[in-house]
Design an enzyme around this catalytic site. Structure first.
Site, PDB file in Angstrom:
ATOM      1  N   LEU A 131       1.090  -1.238  -0.054  1.00 56.32           N
ATOM      2  CA  LEU A 131       0.026  -0.054   0.019  1.00 56.32           C
ATOM      3  C   LEU A 131       1.002   1.373   0.078  1.00 56.32           C
ATOM      4  O   LEU A 131       0.648   2.078  -0.875  1.00 56.32           O
ATOM      5  CB  LEU A 131      -0.713   0.072   1.222  1.00 56.32           C
ATOM      6  CG  LEU A 131      -1.809   1.262   1.580  1.00 56.32           C
ATOM      7  CD1 LEU A 131      -2.892   1.385   0.398  1.00 56.32           C
ATOM      8  CD2 LEU A 131      -2.445   1.178   2.711  1.00 56.32           C
ATOM      9  N   ALA A 136       3.510   8.446   0.287  1.00 54.97           N
ATOM     10  CA  ALA A 136       2.212   8.271   0.590  1.00 54.97           C
ATOM     11  C   ALA A 136       2.289   7.255   1.629  1.00 54.97           C
ATOM     12  O   ALA A 136       1.998   5.904   1.471  1.00 54.97           O
ATOM     13  CB  ALA A 136       1.226   7.685  -0.308  1.00 54.97           C
ATOM     14  N   THR A 164       6.841  -5.529   4.035  1.00 59.13           N
ATOM     15  CA  THR A 164       7.180  -6.563   4.927  1.00 59.13           C
ATOM     16  C   THR A 164       7.193  -7.614   4.323  1.00 59.13           C
ATOM     17  O   THR A 164       6.403  -8.160   3.607  1.00 59.13           O
ATOM     18  CB  THR A 164       6.292  -6.508   6.267  1.00 59.13           C
ATOM     19  OG1 THR A 164       6.191  -5.146   6.875  1.00 59.13           O
ATOM     20  CG2 THR A 164       6.959  -7.348   7.387  1.00 59.13           C
ATOM     21  N   GLN A 343      14.659  -2.399  31.930  1.00 58.69           N
ATOM     22  CA  GLN A 343      14.855  -1.922  33.293  1.00 58.69           C
ATOM     23  C   GLN A 343      15.046  -2.813  34.530  1.00 58.69           C
ATOM     24  O   GLN A 343      16.082  -2.605  35.195  1.00 58.69           O
ATOM     25  CB  GLN A 343      13.894  -0.642  33.672  1.00 58.69           C
ATOM     26  CG  GLN A 343      13.959   0.053  34.681  1.00 58.69           C
ATOM     27  CD  GLN A 343      15.114   1.165  34.503  1.00 58.69           C
ATOM     28  OE1 GLN A 343      15.392   1.307  33.360  1.00 58.69           O
ATOM     29  NE2 GLN A 343      15.846   1.761  35.446  1.00 58.69           N
ATOM     30  N   GLU A 370       1.290  -0.940  10.036  1.00 61.43           N
ATOM     31  CA  GLU A 370      -0.162  -1.039   9.707  1.00 61.43           C
ATOM     32  C   GLU A 370      -0.964   0.007  10.204  1.00 61.43           C
ATOM     33  O   GLU A 370      -1.853  -0.007  10.858  1.00 61.43           O
ATOM     34  CB  GLU A 370      -1.024  -2.353  10.349  1.00 61.43           C
ATOM     35  CG  GLU A 370      -0.239  -3.620   9.615  1.00 61.43           C
ATOM     36  CD  GLU A 370      -1.041  -4.722   9.478  1.00 61.43           C
ATOM     37  OE1 GLU A 370      -2.446  -4.595   9.772  1.00 61.43           O
ATOM     38  OE2 GLU A 370      -0.801  -5.959   9.205  1.00 61.43           O
TER      39      GLU A 370
HETATM   40  N1  COS Z   1     -13.292  -0.312   5.287  1.00 67.04           N
HETATM   41  C1  COS Z   1     -13.912   0.181   4.124  1.00 67.04           C
HETATM   42  N2  COS Z   1     -13.832   1.345   3.666  1.00 67.04           N
HETATM   43  C2  COS Z   1     -13.452   2.268   4.398  1.00 67.04           C
HETATM   44  C3  COS Z   1     -13.199   2.120   5.729  1.00 67.04           C
HETATM   45  C4  COS Z   1     -12.857   0.650   6.008  1.00 67.04           C
HETATM   46  N3  COS Z   1     -12.486   0.631   7.452  1.00 67.04           N
HETATM   47  N4  COS Z   1     -12.413   3.325   6.158  1.00 67.04           N
HETATM   48  C5  COS Z   1     -13.204   4.304   5.234  1.00 67.04           C
HETATM   49  N5  COS Z   1     -13.391   3.510   4.006  1.00 67.04           N
HETATM   50  C6  COS Z   1     -13.853   4.217   2.907  1.00 67.04           C
HETATM   51  C7  COS Z   1     -14.522   5.544   3.116  1.00 67.04           C
HETATM   52  O1  COS Z   1     -16.010   5.376   3.448  1.00 67.04           O
HETATM   53  C8  COS Z   1     -14.224   6.516   1.824  1.00 67.04           C
HETATM   54  O2  COS Z   1     -15.185   5.993   0.964  1.00 67.04           O
HETATM   55  P1  COS Z   1     -16.503   7.027   0.393  1.00 67.04           P
HETATM   56  O3  COS Z   1     -15.534   7.891  -0.351  1.00 67.04           O
HETATM   57  O4  COS Z   1     -17.104   6.164  -0.694  1.00 67.04           O
HETATM   58  O5  COS Z   1     -17.225   7.435   1.485  1.00 67.04           O
HETATM   59  C9  COS Z   1     -13.092   5.954   1.468  1.00 67.04           C
HETATM   60  O6  COS Z   1     -12.743   4.624   1.944  1.00 67.04           O
HETATM   61  C10 COS Z   1     -11.900   6.797   1.789  1.00 67.04           C
HETATM   62  O7  COS Z   1     -12.015   6.952   3.292  1.00 67.04           O
HETATM   63  P2  COS Z   1     -11.376   8.126   4.102  1.00 67.04           P
HETATM   64  O8  COS Z   1     -11.958   9.584   3.341  1.00 67.04           O
HETATM   65  O9  COS Z   1     -11.641   8.082   5.465  1.00 67.04           O
HETATM   66  O10 COS Z   1      -9.760   8.200   3.516  1.00 67.04           O
HETATM   67  P3  COS Z   1      -8.622   8.980   3.847  1.00 67.04           P
HETATM   68  O11 COS Z   1      -7.799   9.452   2.823  1.00 67.04           O
HETATM   69  O12 COS Z   1      -9.249  10.377   4.714  1.00 67.04           O
HETATM   70  O13 COS Z   1      -7.784   8.099   4.907  1.00 67.04           O
HETATM   71  C11 COS Z   1      -6.737   6.898   6.630  1.00 67.04           C
HETATM   72  C12 COS Z   1      -8.134   7.302   6.007  1.00 67.04           C
HETATM   73  C13 COS Z   1      -5.864   7.891   7.274  1.00 67.04           C
HETATM   74  C14 COS Z   1      -7.725   6.082   8.065  1.00 67.04           C
HETATM   75  C15 COS Z   1      -6.111   5.855   5.985  1.00 67.04           C
HETATM   76  O14 COS Z   1      -5.397   6.441   4.664  1.00 67.04           O
HETATM   77  C16 COS Z   1      -5.302   5.002   6.700  1.00 67.04           C
HETATM   78  O15 COS Z   1      -5.510   3.878   7.539  1.00 67.04           O
HETATM   79  N6  COS Z   1      -3.905   5.517   6.692  1.00 67.04           N
HETATM   80  C17 COS Z   1      -2.846   4.612   7.295  1.00 67.04           C
HETATM   81  C18 COS Z   1      -2.498   3.732   6.426  1.00 67.04           C
HETATM   82  C19 COS Z   1      -1.732   2.375   6.762  1.00 67.04           C
HETATM   83  O16 COS Z   1      -2.087   1.942   7.706  1.00 67.04           O
HETATM   84  N7  COS Z   1      -0.645   2.100   6.504  1.00 67.04           N
HETATM   85  C20 COS Z   1       0.376   0.946   6.774  1.00 67.04           C
HETATM   86  C21 COS Z   1       0.389   0.017   5.712  1.00 67.04           C
HETATM   87  S1  COS Z   1       0.435  -1.483   6.169  1.00 67.04           S
HETATM   88  S2  COS Z   1       2.360  -1.407   6.725  1.00 67.04           S
END
Ligand code: COS
Length: 386
Positions: A131, A136, A164, A343, A370
């Protein structure tokens, strides 16, 4: 009241306890003896992969219909936890195999599942999740990797990082932009194989911990894959990616619980043995209170991890809050408990003669990957305030 099923609600069943006994025994015999060398030499824990595969613990989550064990989410957490108790790097084998295939299991076609999942079940292949990109990370939807349809095929261009077990895995769940103007709703998920033309591993990170698990950068240069390798509908990839994390963040919580348990066990043994001022240091109340706090927090973290896994297993909706809470809480506990263990060992804890410094370094990543624990708090608060 004896015999009332309600009173079994917070108790694992016999099958889960038997599973724990089996994986603990395997971990102590076959994985623990190599954990120090794996860390010191920053080498992949091949002995762990061989032992886990021989016993069918390498990818326990694969459903039975695709040749797997069909372990439920709590059972999968127990496997990861018990391996992490002796070696954090090795626990990423079952954990990342789940992460790398969960999107496929949730939303992929039966044909695609048949191509990929039996290979994992047989131990012929591992899978990773792609991802993140350099620019990003937390803002995953701002990814730049592109996928374009070309006849019956998809052509991918771009790069992914922080992958990973990258380079060890044969299969990668890759999220890429298919419709740039739609941001999150213009991202699609694909299964890419390491032998697909245009796929390459371009580098590895040098890390503080989990040194036995390679963290790779991947490149896609006109990487061509068959059209049927898309997971679900084009444009649904970001949702698949987040849904995946709803199911796998509990597994990082499980890894954190395992690391903390390993450190607590080591600290209990050490403080009973170590004598200062003419008695065992475990007789000092200052030490006793530290051990009590460590065990208390660990107990709460474990319960939260199993609860989140059980809710995912039951197919509950809106898992965002509980899976983020479990991952965040358990990883913060793991950091505290492993640091306290160092510790309690005093100067000895700061040396590589004992495993607690490794566990402390390994615990740190559970607060980051994650999704950082800051992102987990975003997910939790969004669920509360929506
Ligand atoms: N399951 C399914 N769909 C989801 C969801 C979930 N848990 N959470 C959000 N969505 C949907 C939203 O509803 C939205 O869809 P619609 O536009 O149709 O309503 C879409 O996904 C985008 O969601 P959102 O607007 O909340 O996205 P953001 O860009 O604000 O990002 C976060 C949300 C920050 C939570 C996300 O980018 C994230 O989890 N980032 C961290 C990434 C991560 O964990 N990286 C590590 C990778 S693995 S080492």
């Amino acid at each position: 009241m004896a015999g009332n099923p309600d009173f079994d609600l917070f108790k694992l069943g016999d099958e889960h306890e038997e599973l724990r006994a089996a994986i603990r025994s395997l971990s102590e015999k076959e994985i623990a003896p190599h954990a120090k060398a794996v860390d010191e030499e920053s080498r992949f824990p091949q002995e762990a992969l061989d032992a886990l595969t021989a016993s069918g613990f390498n990818a326990v989550h694969v459903p039975e219909e695709y040749g797997g064990q069909g372990a439920d989410s709590v059972a999968t957490c127990i496997v990861i936890e018990e391996v992490a108790r002796v070696c954090g790097s090795s626990s990423l084998i079952p954990a990342v195999n789940k992460l790398g295939t969960m999107g496929l299991i949730l939303n992929g076609s039966d044909e695609l599942k048949k191509q990929v999942l039996p290979q994992l079940a047989l131990g012929e292949a591992m899978a990773s999740y792609a991802l993140s990109e350099r620019e990003a990370g937390s803002d995953a939807a701002s990814m730049r990797t592109r996928a374009k349809a070309d006849g019956d095929e998809w052509v991918l261009n771009g790069s992914k990082c922080w992958i990973t077990n990258g380079g060890k895995s044969a299969w990668y769940t890759v999220m890429a932009v298919t419709e740039p103007d739609k941001r999150a709703n213009g991202i699609s998920a694909f299964m890419v194989h390491k032998d697909d033309p245009g796929f390459s591993v371009t580098g590895y990170e040098h890390k503080l911990g989990i040194k036995g698990s390679p963290t790779a950068e991947l490149a896609f240069e006109d990487c061509r894959i068959p059209g049927d390798r898309v997971i679900g509908d084009p444009g649904s990839g970001f949702k698949t990616a987040l849904e995946t994390l709803d199911h796998t963040r509990p597994t990082i919580g499980a890894q954190a619980v395992g690391l903390a348990q390993g450190a607590l066990d080591a600290a209990i043994d050490y403080t009973k043995d170590r004598k200062q001022f003419g008695k065992s240091i475990s007789e000092f109340q200052g030490v006793q209170f530290m051990l009590a706090d460590m065990a208390m927090k660990l107990e709460a973290a474990r319960l939260m991890v199993y609860t989140s896994a059980a809710r995912a297993e039951r197919g509950e909706k809106n898992l965002g809050f509980i899976s983020s809470a479990a991952k965040c809480f358990a990883s913060d506990v793991a950091m505290e408990v492993t640091t306290d263990a160092v510790q309690l060992f005093g100067g000895a804890g700061y040396t590589t003669d004992f495993p607690v410094e490794r566990m402390m370094r390994d615990a740190k990543i559970t607060q980051i990957y994650e999704g950082t624990n800051q992102v987990q708090r975003m997910v939790m608060s969004r669920a509360l305030l929506k």
